[in-house]
Design a protein around this motif. Structure first.
Motif, PDB file in Angstrom:
ATOM      1  N   ALA A   1       0.736  -1.312  -0.090  1.00 38.12           N
ATOM      2  CA  ALA A   1      -0.002   0.072  -0.053  1.00 38.12           C
ATOM      3  C   ALA A   1       0.775   1.279  -0.052  1.00 38.12           C
ATOM      4  O   ALA A   1       0.632   2.185  -0.686  1.00 38.12           O
ATOM      5  N   ILE A   2       1.930   1.249   0.754  1.00 37.98           N
ATOM      6  CA  ILE A   2       2.565   2.496   0.748  1.00 37.98           C
ATOM      7  C   ILE A   2       3.650   2.712  -0.455  1.00 37.98           C
ATOM      8  O   ILE A   2       3.935   3.749  -0.768  1.00 37.98           O
ATOM      9  N   THR A   3       3.997   1.621  -0.875  1.00 32.86           N
ATOM     10  CA  THR A   3       4.909   1.700  -2.106  1.00 32.86           C
ATOM     11  C   THR A   3       3.899   2.228  -3.264  1.00 32.86           C
ATOM     12  O   THR A   3       4.545   3.110  -4.016  1.00 32.86           O
ATOM     13  N   TYR A   4       2.762   1.862  -3.568  1.00 36.46           N
ATOM     14  CA  TYR A   4       1.862   2.215  -4.406  1.00 36.46           C
ATOM     15  C   TYR A   4       1.560   3.769  -3.931  1.00 36.46           C
ATOM     16  O   TYR A   4       1.577   4.693  -5.006  1.00 36.46           O
ATOM     17  N   ARG A   5       1.242   4.081  -3.052  1.00 32.72           N
ATOM     18  CA  ARG A   5       0.886   5.730  -2.554  1.00 32.72           C
ATOM     19  C   ARG A   5       2.277   6.235  -2.726  1.00 32.72           C
ATOM     20  O   ARG A   5       1.895   7.336  -3.455  1.00 32.72           O
ATOM     21  N   ASP A   6       3.394   5.975  -2.411  1.00 29.69           N
ATOM     22  CA  ASP A   6       4.360   6.835  -2.865  1.00 29.69           C
ATOM     23  C   ASP A   6       4.670   6.912  -4.379  1.00 29.69           C
ATOM     24  O   ASP A   6       4.944   8.139  -4.704  1.00 29.69           O
ATOM     25  N   ARG A   7       4.316   5.823  -4.979  1.00 31.07           N
ATOM     26  CA  ARG A   7       4.815   6.180  -6.654  1.00 31.07           C
ATOM     27  C   ARG A   7       3.585   6.915  -7.135  1.00 31.07           C
ATOM     28  O   ARG A   7       3.879   7.686  -7.916  1.00 31.07           O
ATOM     29  N   LEU A   8       2.322   6.922  -6.653  1.00 35.09           N
ATOM     30  CA  LEU A   8       1.322   7.721  -7.214  1.00 35.09           C
ATOM     31  C   LEU A   8       1.902   9.099  -6.687  1.00 35.09           C
ATOM     32  O   LEU A   8       1.422  10.361  -7.545  1.00 35.09           O
ATOM     33  N   SER A   9       2.198   9.331  -5.557  1.00 36.20           N
ATOM     34  CA  SER A   9       2.814  10.856  -5.156  1.00 36.20           C
ATOM     35  C   SER A   9       3.594  11.343  -6.095  1.00 36.20           C
ATOM     36  O   SER A   9       3.961  12.463  -6.464  1.00 36.20           O
ATOM     37  N   GLN A  10       4.759  10.299  -6.373  1.00 36.27           N
ATOM     38  CA  GLN A  10       5.754  11.107  -7.164  1.00 36.27           C
ATOM     39  C   GLN A  10       5.304  11.537  -8.809  1.00 36.27           C
ATOM     40  O   GLN A  10       5.852  12.257  -9.352  1.00 36.27           O
ATOM     41  N   GLU A  11       4.313  10.372  -9.405  1.00 36.55           N
ATOM     42  CA  GLU A  11       4.062  10.601 -10.655  1.00 36.55           C
ATOM     43  C   GLU A  11       3.126  11.540 -10.766  1.00 36.55           C
ATOM     44  O   GLU A  11       3.016  12.382 -11.830  1.00 36.55           O
TER      45      GLU A  11
ATOM     46  N   SER B   1       2.265  14.763  -8.919  1.00 29.57           N
ATOM     47  CA  SER B   1       2.525  15.640  -8.028  1.00 29.57           C
ATOM     48  C   SER B   1       1.300  16.529  -7.278  1.00 29.57           C
ATOM     49  O   SER B   1       1.381  16.887  -6.109  1.00 29.57           O
ATOM     50  N   TRP B   2       0.278  16.751  -8.245  1.00 30.23           N
ATOM     51  CA  TRP B   2      -0.817  17.298  -7.553  1.00 30.23           C
ATOM     52  C   TRP B   2      -1.576  16.672  -6.267  1.00 30.23           C
ATOM     53  O   TRP B   2      -2.491  17.207  -5.748  1.00 30.23           O
ATOM     54  N   MET B   3      -1.432  15.176  -6.297  1.00 33.29           N
ATOM     55  CA  MET B   3      -2.187  14.434  -5.612  1.00 33.29           C
ATOM     56  C   MET B   3      -2.083  14.600  -4.138  1.00 33.29           C
ATOM     57  O   MET B   3      -0.648  14.575  -3.643  1.00 33.29           O
ATOM     58  N   ASN B   4      -2.962  14.775  -3.300  1.00 32.58           N
ATOM     59  CA  ASN B   4      -2.837  15.071  -1.676  1.00 32.58           C
ATOM     60  C   ASN B   4      -2.199  13.487  -1.235  1.00 32.58           C
ATOM     61  O   ASN B   4      -2.622  12.524  -1.922  1.00 32.58           O
ATOM     62  N   THR B   5      -2.158  13.365  -0.085  1.00 40.07           N
ATOM     63  CA  THR B   5      -1.491  12.222   0.638  1.00 40.07           C
ATOM     64  C   THR B   5      -2.563  11.435   0.880  1.00 40.07           C
ATOM     65  O   THR B   5      -2.611  10.080   0.760  1.00 40.07           O
TER      66      THR B   5
ATOM     67  N   SER C   1      -5.350   6.301  -0.501  1.00 38.79           N
ATOM     68  CA  SER C   1      -6.629   5.591  -0.790  1.00 38.79           C
ATOM     69  C   SER C   1      -6.394   5.012  -2.162  1.00 38.79           C
ATOM     70  O   SER C   1      -7.011   3.742  -2.240  1.00 38.79           O
ATOM     71  N   LEU C   2      -5.923   5.492  -3.208  1.00 36.82           N
ATOM     72  CA  LEU C   2      -5.624   4.838  -4.382  1.00 36.82           C
ATOM     73  C   LEU C   2      -4.846   3.579  -4.181  1.00 36.82           C
ATOM     74  O   LEU C   2      -4.765   2.730  -4.858  1.00 36.82           O
ATOM     75  N   GLY C   3      -3.720   3.971  -3.461  1.00 39.63           N
ATOM     76  CA  GLY C   3      -2.924   3.103  -3.222  1.00 39.63           C
ATOM     77  C   GLY C   3      -3.215   1.637  -2.625  1.00 39.63           C
ATOM     78  O   GLY C   3      -2.874   0.557  -2.947  1.00 39.63           O
ATOM     79  N   THR C   4      -4.238   1.960  -1.639  1.00 45.55           N
ATOM     80  CA  THR C   4      -4.735   0.834  -1.131  1.00 45.55           C
ATOM     81  C   THR C   4      -5.669  -0.013  -2.112  1.00 45.55           C
ATOM     82  O   THR C   4      -5.513  -1.354  -2.044  1.00 45.55           O
ATOM     83  N   ASN C   5      -6.461   0.646  -2.812  1.00 46.17           N
ATOM     84  CA  ASN C   5      -7.029   0.012  -3.959  1.00 46.17           C
ATOM     85  C   ASN C   5      -6.262  -0.680  -5.084  1.00 46.17           C
ATOM     86  O   ASN C   5      -6.640  -1.910  -5.325  1.00 46.17           O
ATOM     87  N   LEU C   6      -5.182  -0.221  -5.259  1.00 43.59           N
ATOM     88  CA  LEU C   6      -4.213  -0.920  -6.004  1.00 43.59           C
ATOM     89  C   LEU C   6      -3.640  -2.246  -5.339  1.00 43.59           C
ATOM     90  O   LEU C   6      -3.580  -3.059  -6.210  1.00 43.59           O
ATOM     91  N   ALA C   7      -3.150  -2.027  -4.099  1.00 43.05           N
ATOM     92  CA  ALA C   7      -2.810  -3.292  -3.464  1.00 43.05           C
ATOM     93  C   ALA C   7      -3.824  -4.337  -3.297  1.00 43.05           C
ATOM     94  O   ALA C   7      -3.548  -5.374  -3.677  1.00 43.05           O
ATOM     95  N   TYR C   8      -5.001  -3.762  -3.307  1.00 45.87           N
ATOM     96  CA  TYR C   8      -6.355  -4.757  -3.216  1.00 45.87           C
ATOM     97  C   TYR C   8      -6.618  -5.427  -4.221  1.00 45.87           C
ATOM     98  O   TYR C   8      -6.757  -6.624  -4.489  1.00 45.87           O
ATOM     99  N   VAL C   9      -6.378  -4.683  -5.592  1.00 43.58           N
ATOM    100  CA  VAL C   9      -6.573  -5.199  -7.112  1.00 43.58           C
ATOM    101  C   VAL C   9      -5.499  -6.147  -7.096  1.00 43.58           C
ATOM    102  O   VAL C   9      -5.832  -7.430  -7.954  1.00 43.58           O
ATOM    103  N   ARG C  10      -4.434  -5.854  -6.742  1.00 39.88           N
ATOM    104  CA  ARG C  10      -3.125  -6.680  -7.277  1.00 39.88           C
ATOM    105  C   ARG C  10      -3.323  -8.086  -6.718  1.00 39.88           C
ATOM    106  O   ARG C  10      -3.056  -9.069  -7.088  1.00 39.88           O
ATOM    107  N   LEU C  11      -3.775  -8.178  -5.307  1.00 41.71           N
ATOM    108  CA  LEU C  11      -3.674  -9.626  -4.470  1.00 41.71           C
ATOM    109  C   LEU C  11      -5.093 -10.135  -4.774  1.00 41.71           C
ATOM    110  O   LEU C  11      -5.032 -11.467  -4.488  1.00 41.71           O
ATOM    111  N   VAL C  12      -6.170  -9.592  -4.861  1.00 44.91           N
ATOM    112  CA  VAL C  12      -7.532 -10.208  -4.783  1.00 44.91           C
ATOM    113  C   VAL C  12      -7.922 -10.311  -6.371  1.00 44.91           C
ATOM    114  O   VAL C  12      -8.510 -11.434  -6.661  1.00 44.91           O
TER     115      VAL C  12
END
Length: 333
Positions: free
Chosen positions: A267-277, A279-283, A288-299
């Motif tokens: 979740a944190i890895t995806y959050r950080d990548r999203l924030s880097q790519e 830059s307008w996105m708040n933490t 939230s989107l990083g959590t969804n991506l982690a969920y999608v990847r594993l489920v």
């Protein structure tokens, strides 16, 4: 629920959903317009990570479905444009049609009126979407809606003030479990009480929403509360500010079949990548989107657990809309 240490992954597993997310995000960005809202586009991109096809073609299909919803949903429905866009993406994943969905919504809405379902209309639409998703597009019958209402009424007997129309979509998901409505509501209430009384989580609507989702696990409240607490503590230790606004994210992460440390890392890895790519996105949104991506990847495309991410995205978007409306009203005042 085999979440402890399992290395199994769900159907439709993809090793890295980020590249797919960014491809969809770029295609959707072309439709935004100069003053358009980026936030719903990002939720749509997350929702469609597992959808096969060219991103440009997927974007055209979503725009077409949204136009169909625009043509059918009345202005007084209160379903804002961002929600219609997310609904369109959910319909695309489901293989549904805008006219078919709206026809079913009108038919179900008449039955909901008879049964005394509460408004606003947007939560009724999300309830119908949940029922069509879990029911594989089967027509919604009166017995199903009576069961949803019975679960809602039972929840209200435990938390009269907290339980509102925003909880009805969760009741729709719970209605597909075999236990009686009173048992399902009692399970959600027991999870809430365990988290608030013994795990020191803040009481209120966000905890009730999380508890309703966790009730879908169908396991002992103490066990699922242990999982929730371990994730919350691990996220705080990793530097995430965990408050009530993050409870729904943690609830979703509870279902992932990985050790706690691995779930947090994803979740944190995806959050950080999203924030880097982006830059307008708040933490908060990035997490939230990083959590969804982690969920999608594993489920992946699990037919029972997969739709939870879509439902969460829709409820998150509605919460953002409500917050913006409240802020605008306060500014005017």
């Amino acid at each position: 629920m085999p979440f402890r240490g399992s290395e199994d992954v769900g159907p439709g597993f993809i090793a890295d959903p980020l590249s797919r997310f960014f491809a969809l995000e770029q295609a959707l960005e072309q439709t935004r317009g100069l003053l358009g809202d980026r936030v719903p586009l990002r939720f749509v991109a997350v929702n469609l990570v597992l959808t096969p096809g060219d991103p440009a073609e997927i974007t055209r299909d979503v725009v077409e479905l949204r136009a169909g919803l625009d043509a059918r949903l009345p202005w007084y429905s209160g379903i804002a444009a961002p929600m219609r866009l997310l609904l369109a993406s959910a319909l695309l994943k489901l293989g549904d049609d805008a006219d078919a969905f709206c026809d079913e919504l009108e038919r179900a809405n008449a039955m909901m009126n008879e049964l005394g379902f509460r408004r606003p209309h947007v939560y009724r639409a999300l309830t119908v979407l949940a029922l069509r998703t879990r029911g594989a597009l089967a027509p919604i019958d009166l017995l199903r809606l009576e069961r949803v209402k019975a679960i809602y009424d039972a929840m209200k007997s435990h938390h009269w003030l907290l339980t509102g129309p925003e909880d009805i979509p969760a009741c729709a998901f719970l209605s597909f479990q075999d236990d009686p409505p009173e048992v399902l509501a009692a399970r959600a209430a027991a999870i809430y009480k365990t988290l608030s009384d013994h795990r020191r989580m803040w009481q209120g609507d966000p905890l009730q929403t999380a508890s309703n989702v966790l009730a879908l696990a169908g396991i002992d409240p103490e066990l699922i509360a242990d999982r929730f607490e371990a994730l919350a503590k691990g996220l705080r230790k990793a530097g995430v500010r965990v408050g009530m606004a993050e409870y729904d994210e943690i609830a979703l992460l509870c279902f992932l079949s990985r050790p706690v440390a691995k779930v947090i890392e994803a979740a944190i890895t995806y959050r950080d990548r999203l924030s880097q790519e982006l830059s307008w996105m708040n933490t908060k949104l990035a997490f939230s989107l990083g959590t969804n991506l982690a969920y999608v990847r594993l489920v992946g495309g699990d037919p029972e657990l997969g739709p939870l991410a879509d439902a969460k995205g829709l409820l998150d978007m509605q919460a953002i809309i409500d917050t913006r409306a409240a802020a605008a009203g306060a500014a005017v005042s």
